[in-house]
Design an enzyme around this catalytic site. Sequence first.
Site, short mmCIF file in Angstrom:
data_model
loop_
_atom_site.label_atom_id
_atom_site.label_comp_id
_atom_site.label_asym_id
_atom_site.label_seq_id
_atom_site.Cartn_x
_atom_site.Cartn_y
_atom_site.Cartn_z
N GLU A 154 -6.68 4.40 7.94
CA GLU A 154 -6.70 5.88 7.77
C GLU A 154 -7.78 6.39 7.26
OE1 GLU A 154 -2.83 5.61 5.62
OE2 GLU A 154 -1.91 4.84 7.47
N GLU B 210 -5.05 -5.12 10.71
CA GLU B 210 -4.14 -4.20 11.11
C GLU B 210 -4.31 -3.43 12.41
OE1 GLU B 210 -2.23 -2.67 7.14
OE2 GLU B 210 -4.03 -1.65 7.23
N HIS C 132 -9.44 1.09 5.11
CA HIS C 132 -8.16 1.08 5.79
C HIS C 132 -8.43 1.97 6.96
CE1 HIS C 132 -4.10 2.38 6.58
NE2 HIS C 132 -3.68 1.33 5.70
N LYS D 242 0.14 4.35 -0.10
CA LYS D 242 -0.70 5.44 0.23
C LYS D 242 -0.41 6.73 -0.60
CE LYS D 242 0.43 3.57 4.90
NZ LYS D 242 0.23 3.66 6.30
N ASN E 69 0.75 -1.22 0.13
CA ASN E 69 0.13 0.10 0.09
C ASN E 69 0.95 1.30 -0.13
OD1 ASN E 69 -1.86 2.03 0.54
ND2 ASN E 69 -2.15 1.34 2.78
N SER F 9 3.50 -2.16 10.34
CA SER F 9 5.04 -2.11 10.27
C SER F 9 5.78 -3.46 9.96
CB SER F 9 5.51 -1.74 11.74
OG SER F 9 4.92 -0.35 12.05
N GLY G 271 2.49 2.05 10.84
CA GLY G 271 3.41 3.07 10.37
C GLY G 271 4.42 3.59 11.80
C1 PEP Z 1 -0.59 0.08 5.86
O1 PEP Z 1 -0.59 1.19 5.33
O2 PEP Z 1 -1.54 -0.65 5.79
C2 PEP Z 1 0.52 -0.34 6.84
C3 PEP Z 1 0.58 -1.31 7.45
O3 PEP Z 1 1.51 0.43 6.87
P1 PEP Z 1 2.87 0.33 7.69
O4 PEP Z 1 3.53 -1.30 7.13
O5 PEP Z 1 3.69 1.25 7.25
O6 PEP Z 1 2.46 0.07 9.18
#
Ligand code: PEP
Length: 258
Positions: free
Chosen positions: A103, A173, A101, A13, A11, A218, A179
């Site tokens: 976000e 997640e 997601h 973003k 992803n 992460s 992040g």
């Molecule tokens: C994500 O964008 O869904 C995500 C898990 O980001 P990261 O791997 O940076 O934590």
Amino acid sequence: MSKRKPLISGNWKMHHNHFEAIQMVQKLSYLINPGDYEAVDVSIHPPFTDLRSVQTVLESDRIPVALGAQNCHWEEKGAFTGEVAPTMLAKMNVSLVIVGHSERRELFGETDQQVNKKVKAVLKAEMTPILCCGETLEEREAGGTADKVSGQIKAGLAGLKGEQVAGLVIAYEPIWAIGTGRTATPEDAQAVCAAIRQVVADGWKDAADSVRIQYGGSVKPATAPDLMRQPDIDGALVGGAALDPDEFSRIINYRLVG
Ligand code: PEP
């Protein structure tokens, strides 16, 4: 049953313009081995403005990476300024769409009901949703992980038939891990992913065996192998590490480590 074929999704973003995106995909394609594609499915989810360019590179260079989107609207057309319809994505051979997601939920106020409409719209356009769920740190510390996640899954999949649920992807997640550099332990992530599979089994019976459940938060080359070894983890949704083709390719070939 044997474990499902893992899906590793990147992803991006709101990173990489379409020129940068082309370079990223080309670099990534040199780093992925033919054996990787046999062992895992790979998808990348660039911003909307990159999709057409990335589609062209993937198709003209015959790179077997699936094209994904990060979001869509649930309507097919209309007065929805700034939105993108699922059918528009499908026309570009997008095959996977991230839905709900954290976000989108946290920063843009997406509700479970909207997420459910998007899941249905993505399926109607013959693409596969990656339905995201996950708890905040406060919810986790208050022991509310299972309730939060199962509520999101039940609401996100409400009204779907078993055969629709069977092919889809769920991404667990934990919000506190996205992040932040903090990752759930493989055991904790496995426990939540097993609970998610049970929610699917309770509502949609046999579909639970074929739903792919990704872990996201992460994920790095060093943490991927232990996560991917867990019986109910069928892949990873990767943010930060997917921006670097070298790091992302090392996650894709996690099998070669350890
Ligand atoms: C994500 O964008 O869904 C995500 C898990 O980001 P990261 O791997 O940076 O934590």
